[in-house]
Design an enzyme around this catalytic site. Structure first.
Site, PDB file in Angstrom:
ATOM      1  N   ASN A 100      43.414  10.324   0.153  1.00 23.67           N
ATOM      2  CA  ASN A 100      44.029   9.822  -1.076  1.00 23.67           C
ATOM      3  C   ASN A 100      43.908  10.943  -2.103  1.00 23.67           C
ATOM      4  O   ASN A 100      42.818  11.462  -2.315  1.00 23.67           O
ATOM      5  CB  ASN A 100      43.252   8.566  -1.528  1.00 23.67           C
ATOM      6  CG  ASN A 100      43.681   8.068  -2.891  1.00 23.67           C
ATOM      7  OD1 ASN A 100      44.812   8.292  -3.307  1.00 23.67           O
ATOM      8  ND2 ASN A 100      42.786   7.387  -3.580  1.00 23.67           N
ATOM      9  N   GLU A 489      58.941  -3.674 -14.647  1.00 25.40           N
ATOM     10  CA  GLU A 489      58.228  -3.255 -13.443  1.00 25.40           C
ATOM     11  C   GLU A 489      58.222  -4.299 -12.332  1.00 25.40           C
ATOM     12  O   GLU A 489      58.176  -3.932 -11.170  1.00 25.40           O
ATOM     13  CB  GLU A 489      56.803  -2.762 -13.755  1.00 25.40           C
ATOM     14  CG  GLU A 489      55.797  -3.810 -14.114  1.00 25.40           C
ATOM     15  CD  GLU A 489      54.386  -3.227 -14.287  1.00 25.40           C
ATOM     16  OE1 GLU A 489      53.675  -3.723 -15.164  1.00 25.40           O
ATOM     17  OE2 GLU A 489      54.001  -2.310 -13.549  1.00 25.40           O
ATOM     18  N   LYS A 604      48.910   0.513  -7.782  1.00 29.11           N
ATOM     19  CA  LYS A 604      48.048  -0.048  -8.827  1.00 29.11           C
ATOM     20  C   LYS A 604      47.462   1.020  -9.727  1.00 29.11           C
ATOM     21  O   LYS A 604      47.450   0.888 -10.941  1.00 29.11           O
ATOM     22  CB  LYS A 604      46.932  -0.869  -8.172  1.00 29.11           C
ATOM     23  CG  LYS A 604      45.955  -1.504  -9.150  1.00 29.11           C
ATOM     24  CD  LYS A 604      46.643  -2.551  -9.995  1.00 29.11           C
ATOM     25  CE  LYS A 604      45.744  -3.123 -11.060  1.00 29.11           C
ATOM     26  NZ  LYS A 604      46.538  -3.785 -12.111  1.00 29.11           N
TER      27      LYS A 604
HETATM   28  O1  M6R Z   1      44.168   1.984 -14.362  1.00 30.29           O
HETATM   29  P1  M6R Z   1      44.835   2.366 -15.628  1.00 30.29           P
HETATM   30  O2  M6R Z   1      44.643   1.371 -16.725  1.00 30.29           O
HETATM   31  O3  M6R Z   1      44.464   3.751 -16.089  1.00 30.29           O
HETATM   32  O4  M6R Z   1      46.378   2.414 -15.289  1.00 30.29           O
HETATM   33  C1  M6R Z   1      47.309   2.881 -16.219  1.00 30.29           C
HETATM   34  C2  M6R Z   1      48.715   2.465 -15.845  1.00 30.29           C
HETATM   35  O5  M6R Z   1      49.078   3.040 -14.622  1.00 30.29           O
HETATM   36  C3  M6R Z   1      48.836   0.953 -15.747  1.00 30.29           C
HETATM   37  O6  M6R Z   1      48.459   0.362 -16.940  1.00 30.29           O
HETATM   38  C4  M6R Z   1      50.288   0.545 -15.414  1.00 30.29           C
HETATM   39  O7  M6R Z   1      51.139   0.904 -16.450  1.00 30.29           O
HETATM   40  C5  M6R Z   1      50.300  -0.957 -15.173  1.00 30.29           C
HETATM   41  N1  M6R Z   1      50.209  -1.216 -13.779  1.00 30.29           N
HETATM   42  C6  M6R Z   1      51.509  -1.627 -15.691  1.00 30.29           C
HETATM   43  O8  M6R Z   1      51.420  -3.000 -15.518  1.00 30.29           O
END
Ligand code: M6R
Length: 609
Positions: A100, A489, A604
């Site tokens: 990963n 999304e 995610k």
């Molecule tokens: O894990 P994180 O909070 O750093 O992730 C940031 C973004 O990738 C995340 O908030 C993304 O925009 C969401 N999956 C949207 O729902």
């Protein structure tokens, strides 16, 4: 980002790998694969598509193997095909590797390996790993891994299996998560604790630069060539917390969990007289507090939107300049940051690489760093000076809901805490706000109960929506951005958020009959202007859904539909207004029969740049 699983122990490995992959499918779902050691040979099964496709390919031929690795992929280098799926093999099919992250110097390494006669089968950066291990293997897989990682630039969590070491897995990590689960005579690797909770609650979290060796006799961890001890974490959340618990989708479960999650965030952090927020995690000296002249927040996506709300409330109550930066853009600037800057990094996963790198940039420039994270002991949490955990429990749906709402909660708490510490507000002034903040879980519950049915009805008509707009002013604009992101999304409806006053500077040209507009109207000072904006939109045929308070009769009158929120101080409104927007996105996606929890092209947490 991808999900990794590995197992060494006495049991049949195949079901453990498959279950581990299923629990991490949200991390990447364009292809999957497993490699096990059986009858003295590596058995490799890989498939484009979801884990269900891989499972079908494996069928009932689970075999007798008791050691193996698995991977669910979110493609970066090389499109999702069977051949680009992990695990990847060396030339002799003796070493299998899952990975990963991104090996940034893979082209250089690949050319070097090609010159040495290695033959590559895929277009991935990962494939250099088994070939490097093959090159360095001299009967000791651990030593070969040490040499391999010394050649790498970039980020990785990787696990290797070798035919000549039939009882051993070797792993390494840098800037991508890797967890070890400790069983009784059996051990696991995974990218996420959720994959292991069924088997064990005792986990080790590998740190940057760690290389681990796992056999049925135990686990050894090395860093910089020396053996190191890593603290065992006892995980308290239940297996149920990582399952759907009767809901059709994780996203719906997580929306409904928000009152509980907010309660978790608040727990133990409000003084008995409700005149102060107690953040024992922060140990600022009075001198340091006096020295802060600016706050910088860095984050991505939904977490960035939470930061925008944080900026508005901090600037209002602290009268300090607050910049909110998209972490991926931050790296391309020369940010104005020094020892007087307080940096706040917001990340649910604590592993988003853009946010991690932005945080390191802040550190290099002298800022102190507070991380707001959900995932315990994640990289960002570990590297920050202070961590405020949201304690929201595992968030599995790709679309962030309870993480956002609890990030907001912490940003309010941090603001109130700083307001008191900096002498900007007294306990008496804070008390009415803190007292309402403390009761927000009930209000969120009420919002869900009252609005879910009407939103379901609105969403039924959304199958035909192609575009949608979200408008608001001030705090409502910040939440509009999150509402539009949620809808895009998971339902793939094109959605845009606009500061309502900007409409007439261009966007209003897009308003045609029946185009839906969500008008967020909770801020009282700009309310008359919001009403004018709604009227202007309706004059052009828009279908306007107003989100507002019950006493805002004019908004209710001019809107085609109104969604009414329980009363709270308007400063706290974002924690309520986002709820109908999340539900709307959810039911729109359901109406369109979209894959709610695993929307296309997404993962995610984004652990690649
Ligand atoms: O894990 P994180 O909070 O750093 O992730 C940031 C973004 O990738 C995340 O908030 C993304 O925009 C969401 N999956 C949207 O729902």
């Amino acid at each position: 980002m991808c999900g990794i699983i590995g197992y060494v122990g006495p049991r049949q490995v195949m079901p453990i790998l498959l279950e581990g992959l299923k629990a991490q499918e949200y991390r990447g779902y364009d292809s999957a694969g497993i490699a096990v050691l059986e009858d003295d040979a590596i058995r490799l099964i890989r498939s484009k598509g979801k884990i269900a496709v891989l499972e079908k390919k494996i069928g009932s031929a689970y075999g007798s193997a008791t050691i193996g690795i698995g991977h669910t992929r979110w493609a970066t280098h090389g499109s999702p095909t069977d051949t680009n799926s992990h695990p990847h093999l060396d030339c002799k099919n003796e070493i299998a590797v899952v990975h990963n992250g991104i090996i940034e110097n893979y082209l250089e390494l690949r050319n070097w390996l090609l010159k040495k006669g290695h033959v590559f089968a895929s277009q991935t950066d990962t494939e250099v790993l088994p070939h490097l291990l093959e090159e360095f293997y001299d009967g000791d897989l651990l030593a070969a891994m040490m040499q391999t990682v010394s050649k790498l630039h970039g980020s990785y969590a990787t696990v290797a299996l070798c035919k000549h070491d039939p009882q051993k897995l070797v792993a390494a990590r840098r800037d991508n998560p890797l967890i070890i689960g400790l069983g009784d005579g059996e051990y696991y690797f995974a990218s996420d604790m959720a994959a292991l909770i069924e088997y064990t609650r005792e986990m080790l979290i590998l740190q940057n630069g760690d290389i681990a060796e796992m056999t049925p006799d135990g686990v050894r961890v090395f860093n910089d060539g020396a053996e190191v001890e890593r603290q065992i974490q006892h995980i308290s959340w239940s297996k149920k917390a990582a399952q759907k618990g009767g809901y059709k989708h994780f996203m719906l479960k997580e929306i409904h969990e928000q009152p509980w999650a907010l309660g978790q965030t608040l727990k133990g952090r409000i003084a008995a007289d409700e005149k102060a927020v107690e953040l024992k995690e922060l140990e600022f000296s009075p001198e340091y507090l006096r020295s802060i002249d600016k706050v910088v927040m860095v984050a991505c996506g939904t977490a960035y939107h939470a930061g925008l709300v944080g900026k508005a409330i901090m600037e209002k109550l602290l009268r300090l300049p607050v910049d909110v930066e998209i972490a991926s853009e931050f790296q391309h600037k020369e940010p104005i940051i020094d020892q007087r800057t307080l940096a706040v990094v917001i990340s649910q996963s604590g592993e988003t690489i853009d946010s991690l790198y932005a945080m390191r940039e802040c550190r290099e420039r002298g800022a102190k760093i507070i991380a707001i994270c959900n995932v315990l002991d994640s990289t960002i949490a570990r590297e920050a000076d202070y961590v405020l955990y949201t304690w929201a429990g595992p968030e599995i749906a790709v679309a962030s809901t309870k993480a956002y709402i609890t990030q907001l909660m912490l940003l309010y708490m941090l603001t109130f805490y700083l307001a008191e510490q900096l002498g900007k507000m007294s306990g008496e002034q804070l008390q009415p706000l803190i007292s309402q903040l403390y009761r927000l879980p009930e209000k969120v519950e009420q919002t869900i109960t009252q609005l879910e049915a009407p939103i379901k009805r609105i969403a039924r008509g959304m199958k035909t929506w192609e575009d949608a707009f979200f408008i608001g002013r001030g705090l409502d604009y910040a939440v509009s951005l999150e509402g539009a992101l949620k809808l895009k999304e998971i339902s793939y409806i094109h959605a845009e958020a606009y500061a309502a006053g900007e409409l007439k500077h261009g966007t209003i040209a897009l308003i045609v009959p029946d185009v839906p507009v969500m008008a967020i109207c909770t801020q009282r000072e700009p309310m008359p202007r919001m009403i004018s904006n709604i009227v202007e939109l309706q004059a052009r045929g828009a279908f306007v859904v107003g989100v507002t308070w019950a006493d805002q009769k004019d908004v209710i009158k001019v809107s085609d539909k109104a969604l009414l929120l329980p009363e709270v101080d308007e400063l706290l409104a974002p924690i309520l207004t986002v709820v109908p927007l999340q539900l709307l996105a959810y039911y729109a996606a359901v109406a369109k029969k979209c894959n709610v929890d695993q929307p296309r092209n997404l993962a995610k947490s984004v652990t690649v740049l």
